[in-house]
Scaffold this active site. Sequence first.
Site, PDB file in Angstrom:
ATOM      1  N   GLY A   1       0.519  -1.156  -0.034  1.00 26.48           N
ATOM      2  CA  GLY A   1       0.008   0.111  -0.284  1.00 26.48           C
ATOM      3  C   GLY A   1       0.254   1.585  -0.221  1.00 26.48           C
ATOM      4  O   GLY A   1       1.778   1.163   1.193  1.00 26.48           O
ATOM      5  N   CYS A   2       1.215   2.038  -1.159  1.00 28.94           N
ATOM      6  CA  CYS A   2       0.887   3.242  -1.611  1.00 28.94           C
ATOM      7  C   CYS A   2       0.367   5.063  -0.858  1.00 28.94           C
ATOM      8  O   CYS A   2       0.760   5.420  -1.958  1.00 28.94           O
ATOM      9  CB  CYS A   2       2.393   3.584  -2.491  1.00 28.94           C
ATOM     10  SG  CYS A   2       3.362   2.251  -2.178  1.00 28.94           S
TER      11      CYS A   2
ATOM     12  N   VAL B   1      -1.118   6.156   4.211  1.00 30.42           N
ATOM     13  CA  VAL B   1      -0.215   5.311   5.870  1.00 30.42           C
ATOM     14  C   VAL B   1       0.611   4.802   5.106  1.00 30.42           C
ATOM     15  O   VAL B   1       1.887   5.073   5.794  1.00 30.42           O
ATOM     16  CB  VAL B   1      -1.123   4.477   6.320  1.00 30.42           C
ATOM     17  CG1 VAL B   1      -0.094   3.739   7.036  1.00 30.42           C
ATOM     18  CG2 VAL B   1      -2.221   5.672   6.943  1.00 30.42           C
TER      19      VAL B   1
ATOM     20  N   LYS C   1      -7.831  -3.344   8.532  1.00 35.81           N
ATOM     21  CA  LYS C   1      -8.991  -4.064   8.550  1.00 35.81           C
ATOM     22  C   LYS C   1      -9.429  -5.429   8.532  1.00 35.81           C
ATOM     23  O   LYS C   1      -9.714  -6.645   8.452  1.00 35.81           O
ATOM     24  CB  LYS C   1      -9.618  -3.249   9.228  1.00 35.81           C
ATOM     25  CG  LYS C   1      -9.698  -2.277  10.039  1.00 35.81           C
ATOM     26  CD  LYS C   1     -11.170  -1.587  10.779  1.00 35.81           C
ATOM     27  CE  LYS C   1     -11.707  -0.624  10.485  1.00 35.81           C
ATOM     28  NZ  LYS C   1     -10.346   0.992   9.824  1.00 35.81           N
TER      29      LYS C   1
ATOM     30  N   ALA D   1      -6.379   4.070  15.893  1.00 38.94           N
ATOM     31  CA  ALA D   1      -4.508   3.887  14.527  1.00 38.94           C
ATOM     32  C   ALA D   1      -3.333   3.934  15.231  1.00 38.94           C
ATOM     33  O   ALA D   1      -3.503   3.025  16.200  1.00 38.94           O
ATOM     34  CB  ALA D   1      -4.923   6.529  14.156  1.00 38.94           C
TER      35      ALA D   1
ATOM     36  N   ASP E   1     -17.084   0.694  10.069  1.00 36.66           N
ATOM     37  CA  ASP E   1     -16.119   0.760  10.842  1.00 36.66           C
ATOM     38  C   ASP E   1     -15.987   0.599  12.230  1.00 36.66           C
ATOM     39  O   ASP E   1     -14.832  -0.311  12.533  1.00 36.66           O
ATOM     40  CB  ASP E   1     -15.363   2.244  10.642  1.00 36.66           C
ATOM     41  CG  ASP E   1     -13.701   2.716  10.145  1.00 36.66           C
ATOM     42  OD1 ASP E   1     -13.370   1.243  10.487  1.00 36.66           O
ATOM     43  OD2 ASP E   1     -13.741   3.397  11.256  1.00 36.66           O
TER      44      ASP E   1
ATOM     45  N   LYS F   1     -14.317  -2.517  13.981  1.00 39.45           N
ATOM     46  CA  LYS F   1     -12.990  -2.535  15.518  1.00 39.45           C
ATOM     47  C   LYS F   1     -13.414  -3.411  16.933  1.00 39.45           C
ATOM     48  O   LYS F   1     -13.097  -3.563  17.450  1.00 39.45           O
ATOM     49  CB  LYS F   1     -12.708  -0.836  15.760  1.00 39.45           C
ATOM     50  CG  LYS F   1     -11.999  -0.600  14.803  1.00 39.45           C
ATOM     51  CD  LYS F   1     -11.818   1.249  14.506  1.00 39.45           C
ATOM     52  CE  LYS F   1     -11.396   1.605  12.971  1.00 39.45           C
ATOM     53  NZ  LYS F   1     -11.559   3.577  13.078  1.00 39.45           N
TER      54      LYS F   1
END
Lengths: 356, 356
Positions: free
Chosen positions: A8-9, A12, A120, A149, A216, A220
């Site tokens: 992933g770019c 983050v 996730k 986070a 979301d 979590k």
Amino acid sequence: MPAVVILGCGGVGRALLKQIAATKLTVAAVCDSKNALVAANGAFTAAQLSAIAEAKAAGKPLAVEGATVVPVTDSAGLAAVLKQCKEAAGGKCFVADCTASDATGPAMAEAGVAVALANKKPVTSSIDLYNKLALENPRNFRNESTVGAGLPVMAMLRRMVTSGDPISRVAGCFSGTLGFVMSGLEAGKKLSDVVAEAKSLGYTEPDPREDLSGMDVARKALIIARSMGWKLEMDDVKVEGMYPPEMGQDKMSVDEFMAALPSLDADMAGKAQAAAADGKVLRFAAVVADGKCLVGLQSVPKNTAMGALQGTDNIVEVISSCYPVSPLVIQGAGAGTETTASGVLADLLELADIHA
Amino acid sequence: MPAVVILGCGGVGRALLKQIAATKLTVAAVCDSKNALVAANGAFTAAQLSAIAEAKAAGKPLAVEGATVVPVTDSAGLAAVLKQCKEAAGGKCFVADCTASDATGPAMAEAGVAVALANKKPVTSSIDLYNKLALENPRNFRNESTVGAGLPVMAMLRRMVTSGDPISRVAGCFSGTLGFVMSGLEAGKKLSDVVAEAKSLGYTEPDPREDLSGMDVARKALIIARSMGWKLEMDDVKVEGMYPPEMGQDKMSVDEFMAALPSLDADMAGKAQAAAADGKVLRFAAVVADGKCLVGLQSVPKNTAMGALQGTDNIVEVISSCYPVSPLVIQGAGAGTETTASGVLADLLELADIHA
């Protein structure tokens, strides 16, 4: 030399590329949604990592001088790249998953690598995949940045679970967006106004229902429950969102939704006033207790840590054998690319310590 | 098989003996202030650990069938026992220091063992000893339970420091006793009344000046500063206690001190009222910032986490690059033998993971 592979770019992933250059870790490969970029001699230089991050920030394809570009079209292709990196590194491979992809979990499980997750998806799909990644070899698993986070929520829960302190209840607010909305309601604002404000400030997703649905937060809650050893699936989480089904994404456009929002104002104001009359405030919370995960509006006493929460901060309260009445509380910013990347980096450094 | 050696059979040591029996860890030796009890074959059984804890709770000497009793009279003697346990375990020895002794630190450093500390002495004496224990090999060092009992304060700071998130300020309340006193002042009680109440509830040491001097908080401030890499000595911590020097332990007895306490009531009430008039409350806090450690009374805004703190809970607020405005906050019970032992146990399990 152990290999770190970054998946992933986006924000983050790019923040992690820059942070990692200042550590002892070496990055062997970087992947975006189309390609894997594999360092020629097993390790990118700090300058190369910086160049990769800058190129991706500028919207350019994944490339840097002296590295091999391998097209990655599916989970099997990614698994092959991970296996190759692991083999080249003598078996020690730490994968930082900064994507939002469904494909990375199966690939990481198949390659048998150690993982540090911001994504996730690998831990909220089937319990079978969770078992493979997290339970079969806990020394290969870290997922701090999947909840709150970089807040050390998962690290704290791991310490409590491993040291045998029985946890009876975890409750928390894990959406900065919904925290902002709750603070607005507490201040007497209309729901429709405060959602519009959050949208204009960029606190919500382009479609605010992504936040207001509570899904979301539900993910979590599931991650927390599973970290405590509960064998739950996503369907077991009971979610009550902030809008009725007839205002769902399959029923109306974003503009229509925003136009319809004032129809919910009176009901929400009534709930806020009823809570206030009782010395309480509304919070959009996850409660993990008694084998169940509940996600939705809660009235909580104003004089608790969760009741005193303001703005976009996240919070988690844990009741356990060691914290039976006054809970163990962690709170702070639960979003932000730098913070999320820091959480992944701390996880990678723990994995490196464990496998040194 | 790695060896765990437990130093100290007070409340924390005994709680640890019972908790550890439920884990994969094996205890090779247990030491009190006079003797080391070394397991015959390198590992006590759960029943033996329980018997040792019960005997010590009943005030009996350290002994159990099938184990060797070795008199330990000084630091060198303890080092010899630790070296022997380490050698018998093939080099892997984790020492849980649950004492309040000055002698354990030098012994652990000399023996070159990995440590999990509840004892603050080894990390608050000379910076040289701190370097040997903590800095020369961070993989051999854990000290969660030296600050805030089992609250994951040190684990959080370690994660932030290793991931390169620059910390600019740590502030906290680390004395449940002084927290109780501050809550009393906030409620309008007289200082002398609330101290007497804390004493009668057993919240203070037999001589309340042990708490009111602020020296225990000062030690915790030093530990936090050192964990951030600051080369400070105890003398560098500026401490302002809750009573003047003329009421010190060298000047009057405990009874005289308690009788003299009302002379401080008016001044303290004035400070509490001045703070309240400004929307603030008094807290006995440690502030680690700008290269300095300050310990003493602070007026803090009521609407902060520290300002909202009640009773004996501890709290720590951290401002860093990732948490620049709204701090990262951890709060909860910062005392208690079970909680403190849990923190040591979680540290031992981390060391075991690292050295597996």
